[in-house]
Design a protein around this motif. Structure first.
Motif, short mmCIF file in Angstrom:
data_model
loop_
_atom_site.label_atom_id
_atom_site.label_comp_id
_atom_site.label_asym_id
_atom_site.label_seq_id
_atom_site.Cartn_x
_atom_site.Cartn_y
_atom_site.Cartn_z
N GLN A 136 112.19 45.61 40.83
CA GLN A 136 111.09 44.65 40.82
C GLN A 136 110.17 44.88 39.62
N VAL A 137 109.91 46.16 39.32
CA VAL A 137 109.06 46.48 38.17
C VAL A 137 109.74 46.06 36.87
N LYS A 138 111.04 46.31 36.77
CA LYS A 138 111.79 45.89 35.58
C LYS A 138 111.72 44.37 35.40
N LYS A 139 111.83 43.66 36.50
CA LYS A 139 111.78 42.19 36.45
C LYS A 139 110.41 41.73 35.96
N ALA A 140 109.35 42.34 36.50
CA ALA A 140 108.00 41.99 36.09
C ALA A 140 107.80 42.30 34.61
N TYR A 141 108.35 43.43 34.18
CA TYR A 141 108.25 43.85 32.78
C TYR A 141 108.89 42.81 31.86
N GLU A 142 110.07 42.33 32.26
CA GLU A 142 110.80 41.34 31.46
C GLU A 142 110.06 40.00 31.40
N ILE A 143 109.53 39.58 32.53
CA ILE A 143 108.80 38.31 32.59
C ILE A 143 107.56 38.36 31.69
N LEU A 144 106.83 39.45 31.77
CA LEU A 144 105.63 39.60 30.96
C LEU A 144 105.97 39.71 29.47
N GLN A 145 107.08 40.40 29.19
CA GLN A 145 107.49 40.57 27.79
C GLN A 145 107.75 39.23 27.12
N LYS A 146 108.32 38.29 27.85
CA LYS A 146 108.61 36.97 27.30
C LYS A 146 107.33 36.23 26.90
N GLU A 147 106.21 36.62 27.52
CA GLU A 147 104.93 36.01 27.22
C GLU A 147 104.10 36.90 26.29
N ASN A 148 104.78 37.90 25.71
CA ASN A 148 104.10 38.86 24.82
C ASN A 148 102.96 39.60 25.52
N ILE A 149 103.16 39.88 26.79
CA ILE A 149 102.19 40.65 27.57
C ILE A 149 102.85 41.96 27.99
N LYS A 150 102.16 43.06 27.77
CA LYS A 150 102.73 44.36 28.13
C LYS A 150 102.30 44.77 29.53
N LEU A 151 103.24 45.22 30.32
CA LEU A 151 102.93 45.80 31.62
C LEU A 151 102.29 47.15 31.38
N SER A 152 101.04 47.32 31.79
CA SER A 152 100.30 48.56 31.50
C SER A 152 100.49 49.62 32.57
N ALA A 153 100.60 49.20 33.85
CA ALA A 153 100.62 50.21 34.91
C ALA A 153 101.24 49.67 36.18
N VAL A 154 101.68 50.59 37.01
CA VAL A 154 102.12 50.28 38.37
C VAL A 154 101.40 51.24 39.31
N GLN A 155 101.33 50.89 40.58
CA GLN A 155 100.68 51.75 41.56
C GLN A 155 101.56 51.85 42.80
N ASN A 156 101.99 53.06 43.11
CA ASN A 156 102.86 53.27 44.26
C ASN A 156 102.48 54.53 45.03
N HIS A 157 102.94 54.57 46.24
CA HIS A 157 102.78 55.73 47.12
C HIS A 157 103.58 56.90 46.57
N LEU A 158 102.93 58.05 46.41
CA LEU A 158 103.63 59.25 45.97
C LEU A 158 102.90 60.48 46.50
N SER A 159 103.64 61.38 47.11
CA SER A 159 103.08 62.64 47.58
C SER A 159 104.22 63.64 47.73
N LEU A 160 103.90 64.85 48.11
CA LEU A 160 104.93 65.85 48.35
C LEU A 160 105.91 65.39 49.43
#
Length: 235
Positions: A73-97
């Motif tokens: 999903q992130v890769k897809k968002a990255y590609e869509i934004l790239q076509k509009e010359n917009i860079k994906l700056s960040a993602v936010q996900n659950h992460l812990s030990l």
């Protein structure tokens, strides 16, 4: 305060989550079983700003943006934004030990390779990984987190908390700081809920020390033996 680049901005290496600052539906009283007034939280805000922790997550992304996406999903968002010359700056996900899906799936590595910042939330699992609560000191009954982390889970996670305490003693920090520094060691920006001034020290301690690779591997090995499901209902 250590800072990192996010697009054209310099931001603190640790952010403060304000989920536990609100009230009402899905607010602090509903989720955490506690309520804080503006008067109680203002000193926390002021001290955080003084210490350089000026990045606050208001959870606005959940109402107006997107979060908790997998690698494809992130890769897809990255590609869509790239076509509009917009860079994906960040993602936010659950992460812990106890929840390392973003690492196991390759999303963390992809973010590093593509200069996309990874904001990690739930690094303390709503207090479950702080060492403050246990089978004799459970979360307040009736709260969302009391349903997510019951007495069986507290008993199951005990071996991990014990090992985290040993490492905390080694570095002269708290168990919470160990969990936060673990998220930092993965190259992420942890978003940590803080409701009292004294807990800001956990953030500063985590930012100042660095867990050894041996410590990280030991914690992960111990965590892998803990059979506790911490995946949230919205993921």
């Amino acid at each position: 305060m250590k800072t990192i680049k996010c697009g054209d901005m310099n931001i603190p290496c640790i952010g403060i989550g304000t989920w536990s600052w609100g009230s009402g539906d899905n607010g602090s009283d509903d989720v955490f079983g506690c309520t804080y007034s503006a008067e109680e939280l203002k000193p926390v805000f002021d001290e955080a700003m003084k210490m350089g922790f000026n990045l606050f997550d208001t959870a606005y992304v959940y109402g107006m943006g997107s979060s908790d996406h997998n690698l494809e999903q992130v890769k897809k968002a990255y590609e869509i934004l790239q076509k509009e010359n917009i860079k994906l700056s960040a993602v936010q996900n659950h992460l812990s030990l106890l929840y390392r899906e973003s690492e196991k799936s390759g999303l963390l590595k992809w973010c590093r390779d593509n200069d996309v910042l990874f904001f990690s939330y739930m690094v303390l699992e709503q207090g479950f990984l702080t060492g403050k609560y246990n089978e004799d000191n459970l979360f307040k009954s009736g709260s969302y987190r009391s349903e997510c982390y019951d007495i069986k889970k507290f008993r199951a996670v005990k071996p991990l908390i014990e090992e985290m305490k040993k490492i905390a003693d080694k570095y002269d920090i708290s168990v919470s700081a160990v969990a936060i520094q673990y998220a930092l060691s993965k190259g992420t920006v942890p978003i940590v809920g803080v409701t009292k001034k004294k807990y800001l020290k956990d953030l500063s301690d985590a930012a100042e020390i660095k867990l050894s690779l041996e410590d990280i591997r030991h914690l992960e090995k111990t965590a892998d033996l803990v059979k506790v499901d911490v995946k949230t209902e919205w993921e």
